[in-house]
Design a protein around this motif. Structure first.
Motif, PDB file in Angstrom:
ATOM      1  N   SER A 171       7.192   3.351  -3.778  1.00 34.21           N
ATOM      2  CA  SER A 171       6.486   2.729  -2.589  1.00 34.21           C
ATOM      3  C   SER A 171       5.105   1.565  -3.399  1.00 34.21           C
ATOM      4  N   LEU A 172       4.263   2.568  -4.197  1.00 32.14           N
ATOM      5  CA  LEU A 172       3.559   1.347  -5.074  1.00 32.14           C
ATOM      6  C   LEU A 172       4.037   0.020  -5.034  1.00 32.14           C
ATOM      7  N   TYR A 173       5.082  -0.389  -5.992  1.00 30.62           N
ATOM      8  CA  TYR A 173       5.040  -1.519  -5.966  1.00 30.62           C
ATOM      9  C   TYR A 173       5.657  -2.420  -4.885  1.00 30.62           C
ATOM     10  N   THR A 203      12.860   4.862  -2.783  1.00 29.38           N
ATOM     11  CA  THR A 203      11.892   4.835  -1.086  1.00 29.38           C
ATOM     12  C   THR A 203      11.140   3.305  -0.787  1.00 29.38           C
ATOM     13  N   GLY A 204      10.974   2.701  -1.693  1.00 32.11           N
ATOM     14  CA  GLY A 204      10.075   1.774  -1.621  1.00 32.11           C
ATOM     15  C   GLY A 204       9.757   1.547   0.156  1.00 32.11           C
ATOM     16  N   ALA A 248       3.851   5.582   5.501  1.00 35.31           N
ATOM     17  CA  ALA A 248       2.909   5.459   5.218  1.00 35.31           C
ATOM     18  C   ALA A 248       2.351   3.847   5.034  1.00 35.31           C
ATOM     19  N   LEU A 249       3.845   2.748   4.513  1.00 30.71           N
ATOM     20  CA  LEU A 249       4.165   1.395   4.763  1.00 30.71           C
ATOM     21  C   LEU A 249       4.804   0.321   5.854  1.00 30.71           C
ATOM     22  N   ALA A 292       4.781  -4.518   8.391  1.00 30.02           N
ATOM     23  CA  ALA A 292       5.142  -5.329   9.863  1.00 30.02           C
ATOM     24  C   ALA A 292       4.289  -6.585  10.020  1.00 30.02           C
ATOM     25  N   SER A 293       2.937  -5.773   9.122  1.00 24.37           N
ATOM     26  CA  SER A 293       2.178  -7.454   9.739  1.00 24.37           C
ATOM     27  C   SER A 293       1.592  -7.884   8.807  1.00 24.37           C
ATOM     28  N   SER A 294       3.126  -7.706   7.817  1.00 23.95           N
ATOM     29  CA  SER A 294       2.636  -8.887   6.496  1.00 23.95           C
ATOM     30  C   SER A 294       3.516 -10.324   6.759  1.00 23.95           C
TER      31      SER A 294
END
Length: 419
Positions: free
Chosen positions: A208-210, A228-229, A234-235, A240-242
């Motif tokens: 998820s950090l990557y 997880t990715g 949390a992401l 969605a906004s990216s």
């Protein structure tokens, strides 16, 4: 916790940050500061910095077997040394889709391992994964990609926060994109499977950090692993906004590929499946990682999803994964299907799948990098369910392989129309 999880799929490192990404990694990058920290947290989208049409492929787990095979294979096919066997994007339906050429791809990435890609390719040749002479023939391309690999993390004892780690990883990706004047960079996770994080885990999982770093750097993201990715609350808002396209999860290369073909057959023939059990024998880094029951559970979730989606409910039976180091990069998968026929007659179907994991996965990684790069260029955003063809646990879309292929072809036409 995070510092006990590794990134990289070649089985050489046991911790996420490892202590192996030291002199060898840094020596390859001595002409460019590894951090390039002026780009940390930069909000300029990496996809809008280039002007020469080249496309970056940033591999998380860049010195593992799959990544090495993908880099070597891309160079070999681009040079005409080998045919593009296994690459769906090199077939006729994709000719007019406007995909980036194999010659235009530039590779880099993160990994904990220190073994340089040319040496890793030699090891894969000895293991029978790569054909004899290929490592020497594409040595220059392997060395160039290796020079763009940066240390992964978090390392044991690393005191940086999640946001600091994300910023550092994003800086590496952004610097790579700027250094090569790339039109865009696609981040692809091909690292070893990590255990799913617990509901009370205060930190993001390494995958998820990557994933977050990819979004922060303005890059489309592909999760070829069961990890997880982006699949974490949390992401969700960030993804969605990216405005970026993304795809995942868990590449479909063998046993599940076959299940996606066979399960619809039972439904279409009105045959009642009573039980579906499976066993996997595999070695290499993937086998070692999946010896962890928590990692195996994350892997099996995707394998079971296709049966539940196609059959309407998960049948009785489980999938077992056994680490057999002697098998190296080869895997054997057995399936035992118990089903009922007319008048309740009991019948059984058994299958055996034997394949080279890296050779099955690498062409799909190249396919996905090209497709997602083109989707980004065409202005698509969010999850791409049309890429379910490539995944065990996709972002929506149909479950049967034939239906997934039809959706993929529809995407190919859509991308072509957007040229």
């Amino acid at each position: 916790m995070l510092d006990e999880r590794r990134v990289g799929d070649d089985g050489t490192t046991g911790a996420a940050g490892g202590t192996r990404a030291t002199a060898d990694t840094e020596a390859t990058a001595d002409t460019e500061a590894t951090g390039d920290t002026e780009a940390t947290g930069d909000t300029e989208a990496a996809g809008h910095t280039g002007n020469d049409g080249t496309v970056g492929v940033w591999l998380v787990g860049a010195r593992g077997s799959v990544a090495t095979t993908a880099v070597a294979g891309c160079a070999a096919v681009a040079a005409g040394l080998h045919p593009p066997t296994g690459m769906v994007t090199e077939t006729a339906p994709f000719t007019a889709s406007g995909l980036p050429s194999l010659c235009s791809l530039v590779f880099g990435g993160h990994d904990t391992a220190a073994c340089p890609l040319p040496k890793r390719a030699e090891e894969l040749t000895t293991a029978g994964v790569l054909p004899y002479g290929l490592a020497a023939a594409v040595h220059g391309e392997l060395a160039a990609a290796d020079a763009e690999i940066r240390p992964a993390g978090p390392a044991p004892g690393d005191t940086r926060t999640d946001d600091e780690l994300i910023a550092a990883f994003a800086a590496d990706i952004t610097a790579f994109t700027r250094r090569h004047h790339l039109a865009r960079t696609v981040v692809v996770n091909v690292a070893s499977t990590e255990p799913a994080p617990g509901p009370d885990d205060p930190r993001l999982a390494p995958s998820s950090l990557y994933a977050a770093a990819a979004l922060r750097a303005g890059c489309p993201y592909v999760n070829f692993t069961p990890s997880t990715g982006l699949r974490t609350a949390a992401l969700a808002a960030l993804a969605a906004s990216s405005g970026l396209p993304h795809a995942g999860r868990d590449g479909k290369t063998g046993q599940t590929l076959l299940r996606a073909v066979l399960a619809p057959m039972f439904v279409q023939r009105a045959l009642s499946v009573r039980a579906w059990s499976g066993t996997n024998l595999l070695g290499g880094g993937d086998g070692a990682a999946l010896a962890d029951p928590a990692a195996a559970a994350a892997k099996n979730a995707g394998k079971e999803r296709v049966l539940a989606d196609v059959l309407g409910a998960a049948p009785e039976g489980e999938v077992h994964i056994d680490d057999v180091p002697a098998l190296g990069d080869w895997k054997t998968a057995w399936d035992h299907v118990a089903f009922d026929g007319f008048l309740g007659s009991r019948m059984v179907l058994q299958t055996i799948w034997q394949g080279c994991d890296s050779a099955l996965a690498a062409p799909l990684v190249l396919d996905l990098a090209r497709l997602v790069a083109r989707a980004h260029e065409a202005g698509l955003s969010g999850p791409l369910p049309e890429l379910a063809f490539y995944f065990k646990d996709p972002d929506g879309g149909p479950a049967a392989l034939s239906d997934q292929y039809a959706a993929l072809l529809s995407l190919a036409q859509r991308l072509g129309a957007a040229r």
